[in-house]
Design an enzyme around this catalytic site. Sequence first.
Site, PDB file in Angstrom:
ATOM      1  N   GLY A 138       0.783  -1.228   0.000  1.00  0.00           N
ATOM      2  CA  GLY A 138       0.000   0.000   0.000  1.00  0.00           C
ATOM      3  C   GLY A 138       0.812   1.274   0.000  1.00  0.00           C
ATOM      4  O   GLY A 138       0.546   2.184  -0.780  1.00  0.00           O
ATOM      5  N   ASP A 163       3.634   1.918  -1.131  1.00  0.00           N
ATOM      6  CA  ASP A 163       4.362   2.130  -2.387  1.00  0.00           C
ATOM      7  C   ASP A 163       3.452   2.509  -3.545  1.00  0.00           C
ATOM      8  O   ASP A 163       3.809   3.357  -4.361  1.00  0.00           O
ATOM      9  CB  ASP A 163       5.106   0.860  -2.808  1.00  0.00           C
ATOM     10  CG  ASP A 163       6.349   0.583  -2.004  1.00  0.00           C
ATOM     11  OD1 ASP A 163       6.733   1.421  -1.176  1.00  0.00           O
ATOM     12  OD2 ASP A 163       6.936  -0.497  -2.212  1.00  0.00           O
ATOM     13  N   THR A 164       2.319   1.845  -3.660  1.00  0.00           N
ATOM     14  CA  THR A 164       1.559   1.956  -4.918  1.00  0.00           C
ATOM     15  C   THR A 164       0.068   2.238  -4.778  1.00  0.00           C
ATOM     16  O   THR A 164      -0.594   2.438  -5.793  1.00  0.00           O
ATOM     17  CB  THR A 164       1.706   0.666  -5.749  1.00  0.00           C
ATOM     18  OG1 THR A 164       1.024  -0.397  -5.093  1.00  0.00           O
ATOM     19  CG2 THR A 164       3.160   0.307  -5.989  1.00  0.00           C
ATOM     20  N   ARG A 165      -0.477   2.242  -3.552  1.00  0.00           N
ATOM     21  CA  ARG A 165      -1.941   2.384  -3.401  1.00  0.00           C
ATOM     22  C   ARG A 165      -2.474   3.642  -4.086  1.00  0.00           C
ATOM     23  O   ARG A 165      -3.496   3.599  -4.763  1.00  0.00           O
ATOM     24  CB  ARG A 165      -2.351   2.404  -1.940  1.00  0.00           C
ATOM     25  CG  ARG A 165      -3.870   2.568  -1.763  1.00  0.00           C
ATOM     26  CD  ARG A 165      -4.320   2.692  -0.326  1.00  0.00           C
ATOM     27  NE  ARG A 165      -3.772   1.688   0.553  1.00  0.00           N
ATOM     28  CZ  ARG A 165      -4.224   0.438   0.691  1.00  0.00           C
ATOM     29  NH1 ARG A 165      -5.242   0.039  -0.034  1.00  0.00           N
ATOM     30  NH2 ARG A 165      -3.659  -0.385   1.527  1.00  0.00           N
ATOM     31  N   GLY A 187     -14.957  -4.570  11.184  1.00  0.00           N
ATOM     32  CA  GLY A 187     -15.080  -5.448  12.345  1.00  0.00           C
ATOM     33  C   GLY A 187     -14.710  -6.889  12.072  1.00  0.00           C
ATOM     34  O   GLY A 187     -14.589  -7.674  12.988  1.00  0.00           O
ATOM     35  N   GLU A 209       0.330 -13.122   1.807  1.00  0.00           N
ATOM     36  CA  GLU A 209      -0.602 -13.119   0.674  1.00  0.00           C
ATOM     37  C   GLU A 209       0.005 -13.861  -0.502  1.00  0.00           C
ATOM     38  O   GLU A 209      -0.651 -14.669  -1.152  1.00  0.00           O
ATOM     39  CB  GLU A 209      -0.851 -11.671   0.221  1.00  0.00           C
ATOM     40  CG  GLU A 209      -2.147 -11.089   0.611  1.00  0.00           C
ATOM     41  CD  GLU A 209      -2.289  -9.662   0.090  1.00  0.00           C
ATOM     42  OE1 GLU A 209      -2.887  -8.890   0.837  1.00  0.00           O
ATOM     43  OE2 GLU A 209      -1.820  -9.313  -1.010  1.00  0.00           O
TER      44      GLU A 209
END
Length: 172
Positions: free
Chosen positions: A33, A35-37, A65, A99
Amino acid sequence: MASTSVQGITSSSSSSSSSPPLYMYDVFLSFRGKDTRNNFTSHLYYNLAQRGIDVYMDDRGLERGKTIEPALWKAIEESRFSVIIFSREYASSPWCLDELVKIVQCMKETGHTVLPIFYDVDPSEVAEQKGQYEKAFVEHEQNFKENLEKVRNWKDCLSTVANLSGWDVRNR
């Protein structure tokens, strides 16, 4: 879900008795995130979505939640493709590497298609864990002394995916 074909990415249709499994998403985006989001990944997401491609991006679709990890694992399993955006800091995130392991597991077990993008990083740096990737793994080996097998698995998965045909989008 209706059958949609856009530049080679086709969402599944349930009209045939021998149809492929139904997928919730066409594409799962794996990225670091910070770096590139707010640049490359958000533009990629927008362009794919504009073309009718159902894209899972971690800041969209997670219920408040809920524990994040099971939702991400499920999204990976329910996606036809994973696009992994390797950036300078991707390997510094244990979350991204976990991931990646799940994506490689799906690739090996179910034929999940994986498409790597090398954003502002040399593909050989990823495959061979050089430069920023080497630095990240020196830290991981310190932080995960009790579980070096996990670190080895991350390295193996990085090499596996970095050696797939992908896109090098440096200096663009």
